[in-house]
Design a protein around this motif. Structure first.
Motif, short mmCIF file in Angstrom:
data_model
loop_
_atom_site.label_atom_id
_atom_site.label_comp_id
_atom_site.label_asym_id
_atom_site.label_seq_id
_atom_site.Cartn_x
_atom_site.Cartn_y
_atom_site.Cartn_z
N ALA A 211 5.43 4.58 -2.55
CA ALA A 211 4.58 5.48 -3.33
C ALA A 211 5.28 6.83 -3.52
O ALA A 211 5.35 7.37 -4.64
CB ALA A 211 3.24 5.67 -2.64
N PHE A 221 4.14 2.84 -10.52
CA PHE A 221 3.93 2.34 -9.17
C PHE A 221 2.83 1.30 -9.15
O PHE A 221 1.79 1.48 -9.79
CB PHE A 221 3.56 3.52 -8.25
CG PHE A 221 3.26 3.13 -6.83
CD1 PHE A 221 4.20 2.47 -6.06
CD2 PHE A 221 2.04 3.45 -6.25
CE1 PHE A 221 3.94 2.13 -4.75
CE2 PHE A 221 1.77 3.12 -4.94
CZ PHE A 221 2.72 2.45 -4.18
N PHE A 223 0.47 -0.86 -6.44
CA PHE A 223 0.06 -0.92 -5.04
C PHE A 223 -0.68 -2.22 -4.75
O PHE A 223 -1.55 -2.64 -5.52
CB PHE A 223 -0.84 0.26 -4.67
CG PHE A 223 -1.15 0.31 -3.20
CD1 PHE A 223 -0.24 0.85 -2.31
CD2 PHE A 223 -2.33 -0.23 -2.71
CE1 PHE A 223 -0.51 0.86 -0.94
CE2 PHE A 223 -2.61 -0.22 -1.35
CZ PHE A 223 -1.69 0.33 -0.46
N THR A 232 -5.01 2.08 -0.02
CA THR A 232 -4.86 2.25 -1.47
C THR A 232 -4.99 3.70 -1.90
O THR A 232 -4.10 4.25 -2.56
CB THR A 232 -5.90 1.38 -2.20
OG1 THR A 232 -5.75 0.01 -1.80
CG2 THR A 232 -5.70 1.49 -3.71
N ALA A 235 -2.21 6.04 -0.59
CA ALA A 235 -0.92 5.78 -1.23
C ALA A 235 -0.90 6.30 -2.65
O ALA A 235 0.09 6.91 -3.10
CB ALA A 235 -0.61 4.30 -1.20
N LEU A 236 -1.98 6.10 -3.40
CA LEU A 236 -2.02 6.59 -4.78
C LEU A 236 -2.05 8.11 -4.81
O LEU A 236 -1.44 8.74 -5.69
CB LEU A 236 -3.22 6.01 -5.51
CG LEU A 236 -3.20 4.49 -5.75
CD1 LEU A 236 -4.37 4.08 -6.64
CD2 LEU A 236 -1.89 4.03 -6.36
N TYR A 239 1.49 9.14 -4.23
CA TYR A 239 2.27 8.92 -5.45
C TYR A 239 2.06 10.05 -6.44
O TYR A 239 3.02 10.62 -6.99
CB TYR A 239 1.88 7.57 -6.06
CG TYR A 239 2.40 7.33 -7.46
CD1 TYR A 239 3.76 7.33 -7.73
CD2 TYR A 239 1.52 7.08 -8.51
CE1 TYR A 239 4.24 7.10 -9.02
CE2 TYR A 239 1.98 6.85 -9.80
CZ TYR A 239 3.35 6.86 -10.05
OH TYR A 239 3.81 6.63 -11.33
N ALA A 254 -0.18 4.17 -12.43
CA ALA A 254 -0.34 3.29 -11.27
C ALA A 254 -1.24 2.12 -11.60
O ALA A 254 -2.28 2.28 -12.24
CB ALA A 254 -0.92 4.06 -10.09
#
Length: 371
Positions: A211, A221, A223, A232, A235-236, A239, A254
């Motif tokens: 990420a 990206f 995931f 989730t 991580a987003l 990113y 994403a």
């Protein structure tokens, strides 16, 4: 310079404009009345009582149906040593699927880069782009996609591993773009075939490493929400906070992979999903095999710990009637802020799987009717 900045620099620069990796190839296309682009992740699942050949025929038929229903992408994933998965070599399968479709974007979700020499991947996906220009995505993961013994067998002669992913990514990017700097040991090498375009790169992940790297490089990206749902949103967020505009993307893009099963009602959908859950349980126990039938999943003697695992796994699956699944997908999209959803129905039975994807397409608004 921080370690993270150094990794980003070592991973090379994003693709230059005009070589097929621009935003037009990255962003999803909204079909019908759908609120967002919808795509499919398929592993060519092999169910109990079926052969790999039958699974690959079913995946080919599914890709053709997905194109007709309005799905945007159809990605296949690299896995090894798993009797329930026939998509061990994405490049081979993508070449076949491209010959049986005409507009559907096809890609890897993903190729596990540490298992391969970057030049080999550049050649494979350069060939795919030449065969099916403007339709290929190259999604890359840093996990082996298998157990340690199989990973060692795959990597014989390769010194690098997941820890060297940024360097491997840099090398792959230079091979794809043909722009190694003067004096580099590979400056005179060319990945062939090489045309005017090349596939856009995506980074895949289930944690923060990819990420952050995708954000620093300005790459799209993807995931794996379907097996790491608790990570989730973090991580987003990572990113997006790490994102630096690039010649590929001006803003973050994403998508998330989502396990989803649609049937006539919640009970039937849950029955189908339990077969996939038992298959995952056996994989975690070191006993991989074909996807069990729903009947086998119903009669399996779960221990208390196994029953807890199955319940936890099912809690991350969007399942139910078509309307319930569509509502669940949209709620998840809004909660995570994902730009695109990529659904996967890794269940037993080719017709049940195809019907699940068709019902989801119709309920989410991709198409008015499903055969």
């Amino acid at each position: 310079m921080s370690t993270e900045d150094q990794q980003a620099r070592e991973a090379g620069q994003p693709a230059r404009p005009g070589i097929g990796a621009g935003a037009g190839a990255v962003h999803g296309v909204v079909r019908g009345t759908a609120p967002a682009p919808l795509s499919i992740l398929d592993l060519a699942p092999v169910g109990a009582g079926h052969t790999p050949a039958e699974a690959l025929v079913a995946t080919t038929e599914l890709a053709r149906s997905a194109e007709a229903w309005g799905y945007h992408r159809f990605w296949v994933a690299e896995h090894h040593g798993m009797p329930g998965v026939a998509s061990s070599t994405p490049a081979v399968l993508l070449a076949h699927l491209g010959a049986h479709t005409s507009t559907l974007r096809l890609g890897s979700g993903g190729v596990m880069l540490p298992n391969h020499a970057p030049l080999a991947i550049a050649e494979q996906f350069g060939l795919l782009e030449a065969l099916h220009p403007g339709r290929i995505d190259l999604g890359l993961g840093r996990a082996p996609g298998t157990d340690q013994a199989t990973a060692r067998a795959l990597r014989r002669g390769l010194a690098e591993g997941a820890d060297d992913f940024p360097q491997q990514l840099a090398e792959l990017t230079h091979f794809l773009d043909g722009d190694f700097p003067a004096g580099h040991p590979y400056a005179r090498l060319t990945a062939v075939p090489k045309g005017d375009g090349r596939p856009p790169l995506w980074l895949l992940g289930s944690s923060g490493f990819s990420a952050r790297l995708a954000g620093q490089l300005g790459l799209p990206f993807a995931f794996a929400h379907h097996f790491s749902g608790n990570n989730t949103v973090p991580a987003l967020d990572l990113y997006r906070s790490s994102f630096r505009p690039s010649e590929v993307l001006a803003e973050p893009y994403a998508l998330i992979g989502v396990s989803a099963v649609a049937a006539d009602g919640e009970a039937q959908a849950r029955r189908l999903a339990r077969s996939a859950g038992l298959g995952m349980l056996r994989l975690r126990l070191g006993k991989p095999g074909p996807i069990p039938t729903p009947e086998e999943a119903e009669s399996y003697p779960y221990s208390a710990a196994e029953a807890d695992f199955l319940d936890d796994w099912l809690s991350n699956v969007v399942l139910g009637s078509p309307g319930e699944v569509a509502d669940g997908l949209e709620a998840l999209r809004k909660r995570t802020g994902a730009d695109e959803l990529m659904v996967t129905s890794h269940i037993h039975g080719h017709e049940a799987r195809r019907r699940s994807y068709g019902l989801i397409a119709q309920a989410y608004g991709l198409t008015a009717q499903v055969a």
